[in-house]
Design a protein around this motif. Structure first.
Motif, PDB file in Angstrom:
ATOM      1  N   PRO A 155       0.852  -1.315   0.118  1.00 35.30           N
ATOM      2  CA  PRO A 155      -0.382  -0.023   0.032  1.00 35.30           C
ATOM      3  C   PRO A 155       0.796   1.103  -0.250  1.00 35.30           C
ATOM      4  CG  PRO A 155      -0.209  -1.664   1.436  1.00 35.30           C
ATOM      5  CD  PRO A 155       0.564  -2.290   1.108  1.00 35.30           C
ATOM      6  N   LEU A 156       0.543   2.091  -0.912  1.00 33.45           N
ATOM      7  CA  LEU A 156       0.635   3.817  -0.533  1.00 33.45           C
ATOM      8  C   LEU A 156       0.256   4.407   0.328  1.00 33.45           C
ATOM      9  CD1 LEU A 156       2.635   5.653  -2.308  1.00 33.45           C
ATOM     10  CD2 LEU A 156       1.296   6.115  -4.067  1.00 33.45           C
ATOM     11  N   ILE A 157       1.012   5.230   0.973  1.00 32.23           N
ATOM     12  CA  ILE A 157       0.282   5.943   1.768  1.00 32.23           C
ATOM     13  C   ILE A 157       1.303   7.344   2.281  1.00 32.23           C
ATOM     14  CG2 ILE A 157       0.581   6.459   4.770  1.00 32.23           C
ATOM     15  CD1 ILE A 157      -0.274   3.850   3.726  1.00 32.23           C
ATOM     16  N   LEU A 158       0.544   8.630   1.791  1.00 25.86           N
ATOM     17  CA  LEU A 158       0.943  10.191   1.858  1.00 25.86           C
ATOM     18  C   LEU A 158       0.338  10.483   2.913  1.00 25.86           C
ATOM     19  CD1 LEU A 158       1.798  12.697   0.211  1.00 25.86           C
ATOM     20  CD2 LEU A 158      -1.220  12.686  -0.541  1.00 25.86           C
ATOM     21  N   VAL A 159       1.902  10.842   3.108  1.00 22.84           N
ATOM     22  CA  VAL A 159       2.065  11.919   4.426  1.00 22.84           C
ATOM     23  C   VAL A 159       1.699  13.062   4.771  1.00 22.84           C
ATOM     24  CG1 VAL A 159       3.488  12.047   6.915  1.00 22.84           C
ATOM     25  CG2 VAL A 159       3.015   9.508   5.564  1.00 22.84           C
ATOM     26  N   ILE A 160       1.237  13.949   5.025  1.00 21.14           N
ATOM     27  CA  ILE A 160       1.206  15.872   4.776  1.00 21.14           C
ATOM     28  C   ILE A 160       1.122  16.285   6.105  1.00 21.14           C
ATOM     29  CG2 ILE A 160       0.099  17.955   3.721  1.00 21.14           C
ATOM     30  CD1 ILE A 160      -1.748  15.626   2.737  1.00 21.14           C
ATOM     31  N   GLU A 161       3.100  16.537   6.273  1.00 18.55           N
ATOM     32  CA  GLU A 161       3.075  16.921   7.754  1.00 18.55           C
ATOM     33  C   GLU A 161       4.337  17.812   7.137  1.00 18.55           C
ATOM     34  OE1 GLU A 161       3.734  18.183  10.897  1.00 18.55           O
ATOM     35  OE2 GLU A 161       3.262  15.916  11.546  1.00 18.55           O
ATOM     36  N   ASP A 162       4.094  19.334   7.755  1.00 17.10           N
ATOM     37  CA  ASP A 162       5.628  20.095   8.172  1.00 17.10           C
ATOM     38  C   ASP A 162       6.413  19.752   8.886  1.00 17.10           C
ATOM     39  OD1 ASP A 162       3.248  21.201  10.121  1.00 17.10           O
ATOM     40  OD2 ASP A 162       4.478  23.080  10.024  1.00 17.10           O
ATOM     41  N   ASP A 163       6.273  19.064  10.129  1.00 16.87           N
ATOM     42  CA  ASP A 163       7.189  19.130  11.350  1.00 16.87           C
ATOM     43  C   ASP A 163       8.183  17.684  10.913  1.00 16.87           C
ATOM     44  OD1 ASP A 163       9.166  18.587  12.809  1.00 16.87           O
ATOM     45  OD2 ASP A 163       7.718  19.151  14.529  1.00 16.87           O
ATOM     46  N   GLU A 164       9.329  18.342  10.108  1.00 19.40           N
ATOM     47  CA  GLU A 164      10.409  17.192   9.521  1.00 19.40           C
ATOM     48  C   GLU A 164      10.708  15.895  10.343  1.00 19.40           C
ATOM     49  OE1 GLU A 164      13.597  19.010   8.357  1.00 19.40           O
ATOM     50  OE2 GLU A 164      15.084  16.899   7.113  1.00 19.40           O
ATOM     51  N   VAL A 193      -4.077   5.818   1.716  1.00 15.26           N
ATOM     52  CA  VAL A 193      -4.757   5.560   2.918  1.00 15.26           C
ATOM     53  C   VAL A 193      -3.229   7.336   2.955  1.00 15.26           C
ATOM     54  CG1 VAL A 193      -4.059   6.091   5.251  1.00 15.26           C
ATOM     55  CG2 VAL A 193      -5.239   3.713   3.915  1.00 15.26           C
ATOM     56  N   ILE A 194      -3.730   8.694   3.116  1.00 13.12           N
ATOM     57  CA  ILE A 194      -3.573   9.985   4.022  1.00 13.12           C
ATOM     58  C   ILE A 194      -3.327   9.961   5.324  1.00 13.12           C
ATOM     59  CG2 ILE A 194      -3.350  11.790   3.505  1.00 13.12           C
ATOM     60  CD1 ILE A 194      -5.240  11.562   0.835  1.00 13.12           C
ATOM     61  N   LEU A 195      -2.245  10.622   5.414  1.00 11.72           N
ATOM     62  CA  LEU A 195      -1.389  10.894   6.959  1.00 11.72           C
ATOM     63  C   LEU A 195      -1.786  12.152   6.964  1.00 11.72           C
ATOM     64  CD1 LEU A 195       0.691   8.106   7.803  1.00 11.72           C
ATOM     65  CD2 LEU A 195      -1.508   9.339   9.259  1.00 11.72           C
ATOM     66  N   LEU A 196      -2.208  13.263   7.631  1.00  9.72           N
ATOM     67  CA  LEU A 196      -2.769  14.280   7.613  1.00  9.72           C
ATOM     68  C   LEU A 196      -2.328  15.401   8.952  1.00  9.72           C
ATOM     69  CD1 LEU A 196      -3.243  17.236   5.881  1.00  9.72           C
ATOM     70  CD2 LEU A 196      -5.529  16.894   6.123  1.00  9.72           C
ATOM     71  N   ASP A 197      -1.448  16.135   8.821  1.00 14.03           N
ATOM     72  CA  ASP A 197      -1.020  17.026   9.694  1.00 14.03           C
ATOM     73  C   ASP A 197      -1.658  18.071   9.256  1.00 14.03           C
ATOM     74  OD1 ASP A 197      -0.108  18.465  11.979  1.00 14.03           O
ATOM     75  OD2 ASP A 197       1.292  19.338  10.823  1.00 14.03           O
ATOM     76  N   LEU A 198      -2.819  18.473  10.682  1.00 17.38           N
ATOM     77  CA  LEU A 198      -3.813  19.492  10.780  1.00 17.38           C
ATOM     78  C   LEU A 198      -3.656  20.842  10.916  1.00 17.38           C
ATOM     79  CD1 LEU A 198      -7.301  18.525  13.419  1.00 17.38           C
ATOM     80  CD2 LEU A 198      -7.009  17.831  11.056  1.00 17.38           C
ATOM     81  N   GLY A 199      -2.075  20.895  11.731  1.00 19.81           N
ATOM     82  CA  GLY A 199      -1.540  22.846  12.091  1.00 19.81           C
ATOM     83  C   GLY A 199      -0.639  22.704  10.340  1.00 19.81           C
ATOM     84  N   LEU A 200      -0.602  22.859   8.648  1.00 18.79           N
ATOM     85  CA  LEU A 200      -0.178  22.904   8.163  1.00 18.79           C
ATOM     86  C   LEU A 200       0.648  24.138   7.914  1.00 18.79           C
ATOM     87  CD1 LEU A 200      -1.186  20.417   6.179  1.00 18.79           C
ATOM     88  CD2 LEU A 200       0.500  20.137   6.592  1.00 18.79           C
ATOM     89  N   ALA A 211      -1.152   0.511  13.976  1.00 14.29           N
ATOM     90  CA  ALA A 211      -2.181   0.280  14.486  1.00 14.29           C
ATOM     91  C   ALA A 211      -3.784   0.302  13.828  1.00 14.29           C
ATOM     92  CB  ALA A 211      -2.860   0.179  16.081  1.00 14.29           C
ATOM     93  N   ARG A 212      -3.623   2.126  12.843  1.00 13.10           N
ATOM     94  CA  ARG A 212      -4.498   2.848  12.595  1.00 13.10           C
ATOM     95  C   ARG A 212      -4.601   2.831  11.080  1.00 13.10           C
ATOM     96  NH1 ARG A 212      -5.765   3.855  17.157  1.00 13.10           N
ATOM     97  NH2 ARG A 212      -6.173   5.245  18.847  1.00 13.10           N
ATOM     98  N   VAL A 213      -3.168   2.464  10.676  1.00 12.44           N
ATOM     99  CA  VAL A 213      -3.226   2.464   9.465  1.00 12.44           C
ATOM    100  C   VAL A 213      -3.548   1.364   8.759  1.00 12.44           C
ATOM    101  CG1 VAL A 213      -1.236   2.021   7.862  1.00 12.44           C
ATOM    102  CG2 VAL A 213      -1.164   3.518   9.119  1.00 12.44           C
ATOM    103  N   ARG A 214      -3.371   0.167   9.276  1.00 14.63           N
ATOM    104  CA  ARG A 214      -3.994  -1.142   9.352  1.00 14.63           C
ATOM    105  C   ARG A 214      -5.300  -0.952   9.715  1.00 14.63           C
ATOM    106  NH1 ARG A 214       0.425  -3.822  12.642  1.00 14.63           N
ATOM    107  NH2 ARG A 214      -1.526  -3.461  14.157  1.00 14.63           N
ATOM    108  N   VAL A 215      -5.914  -1.044  10.685  1.00 18.63           N
ATOM    109  CA  VAL A 215      -7.500  -0.689  10.689  1.00 18.63           C
ATOM    110  C   VAL A 215      -8.073  -0.066   9.076  1.00 18.63           C
ATOM    111  CG1 VAL A 215      -9.616   0.839  11.795  1.00 18.63           C
ATOM    112  CG2 VAL A 215      -7.820  -1.023  12.547  1.00 18.63           C
ATOM    113  N   ALA A 216      -7.788   1.489   8.690  1.00 14.77           N
ATOM    114  CA  ALA A 216      -7.694   2.579   7.543  1.00 14.77           C
ATOM    115  C   ALA A 216      -7.554   1.480   6.222  1.00 14.77           C
ATOM    116  CB  ALA A 216      -6.719   3.812   7.551  1.00 14.77           C
ATOM    117  N   LEU A 217      -7.068   0.406   6.048  1.00 16.98           N
ATOM    118  CA  LEU A 217      -6.471  -0.334   4.497  1.00 16.98           C
ATOM    119  C   LEU A 217      -7.624  -1.642   4.739  1.00 16.98           C
ATOM    120  CD1 LEU A 217      -3.099  -0.444   5.242  1.00 16.98           C
ATOM    121  CD2 LEU A 217      -4.212   0.286   3.145  1.00 16.98           C
TER     122      LEU A 217
END
Ligand code: CA
Length: 232
Positions: free
Chosen positions: A5-14, A51-58, A113-119
Motif C-alpha cells: 500500500p501507498l501512504i501519503l504523509v502530509i506534515e510540515d514538521d520534518e 491512505v493519507i496521514l494529514l497534520d492539521l497544523g500546516l 494499528a491506525r493504518v491497518r484499520v484504515a486499509l
C-alpha cells in the motif's frame, strides 16, 4: 511480491515526518511525502494513495479545509495527526470527513494499528465485517446478520437503542466514532447538545458487555471526541 500500500504523509514538521515515514517503511509500506497542503493535495491527485496521514497544523492551508477539498473527489481514508488538547479541531476534522486521528506524541505501534484499520476498511469497502456479518474481539461476538450479541458464548439482551449503537460501532470497528455521529444516526439530526444520552447508553452497554465496566476493554472512550470499539 504482494501489493504494498501507498501512504501519503502530509506534515510540515520534518522530525515528525521522518518518524512517521520510518515507521511506515519498516512495514514495507510505500510512502510519499509533502510538507505543505497544496503539494499534498497535488500528490493525492497524481498518485492515488491508499491512505493519507494529514497534520492539521500546516503553514499554507487549514487542515480541515484540505479535508473538504479531498472529500470533494475522493474517499481515500484520511488519518488526522494533531496536537494533544486540540479535541475540538479533531472533532471538526472527523465531522468534515476524516476517518480517524492520532494525537501527538504517538508511538509506532499506534501509528501502524491506525493504518491497518484504515486499509482493512478500504479492502472490505468501508465495513470490517465478513459476509457472515460476524464481528469478534476477545469474548465479545456481535452478528449483524443474525442480530445477536454474545459474551463468552452467552447471549446478551440489548434494547433497540443499545443494539443500534453497537451496530454503528461494529461497522466502524477500530475507528473513532464521534458523539455527534452517534447522536445523528441513533436519535436523528438536531441533537447536538445531548451527548449525555450517548454517555448513559454507553454506561449500560459496558455493564452488559465488559468484564470490568470501570476499565473497558472493548468500548473505549476517546476523551472529548467519542468512542472506539477495539478490533484487534
Ligand atoms: Ca504542523
Amino acid at each position: 511480491m504482494p501489493y504494498q500500500p501507498l501512504i501519503l504523509v502530509i506534515e510540515d514538521d520534518e522530525r515528525i515526518r521522518r518518524f512517521i515515514v520510518a515507521g511506515l517503511s519498516s512495514q514495507s509500506y510505500r510512502v510519499i511525502e509533502a510538507d505543505r497542503a497544496e503539494s499534498g493535495l497535488s500528490l493525492a491527485g497524481s498518485h492515488a494513495p491508499d491512505v493519507i496521514l494529514l497534520d492539521l497544523g500546516l503553514p499554507d492551508r487549514d487542515g480541515v479545509d484540505l479535508i473538504r477539498a479531498l472529500r470533494a473527489w475522493t474517499q481515500i481514508p484520511i488519518i488526522v495527526v494533531s496536537a494533544r488538547g486540540h479535541e475540538r479541531s479533531k472533532v471538526v476534522a472527523l465531522d468534515a470527513g476524516a476517518d480517524d486521528y492520532l494525537t501527538k506524541p504517538f508511538g509506532v505501534a499506534e501509528l501502524l494499528a491506525r493504518v491497518r484499520v484504515a486499509l482493512r476498511h478500504v479492502a472490505t469497502k468501508g465495513s470490517p465485517l465478513p459476509e457472515s456479518g460476524e464481528f469478534r474481539v476477545g469474548e465479545l461476538v456481535v452478528n449483524l446478520v443474525e442480530r445477536t450479541v454474545l459474551v463468552g458464548g452467552e447471549p446478551v439482551h440489548l434494547t433497540r437503542t443499545e443494539y443500534r449503537i453497537m451496530t454503528i460501532l461494529v461497522r466502524h470497528a477500530g475507528k473513532v466514532v464521534t458523539h455527534q455521529h452517534l447522536l445523528t444516526e441513533v436519535w436523528g439530526p438536531g441533537r447536538s447538545a445531548e451527548t449525555q444520552y450517548v454517555r448513559v447508553f454507553m454506561a449500560t452497554l459496558r455493564r452488559k458487555l465488559e468484564p470490568d465496566p470501570a476499565r473497558p476493554r472493548y468500548l473505549l472512550t476517546e476523551v472529548g471526541v467519542g468512542y472506539r470499539l477495539l478490533d484487534e
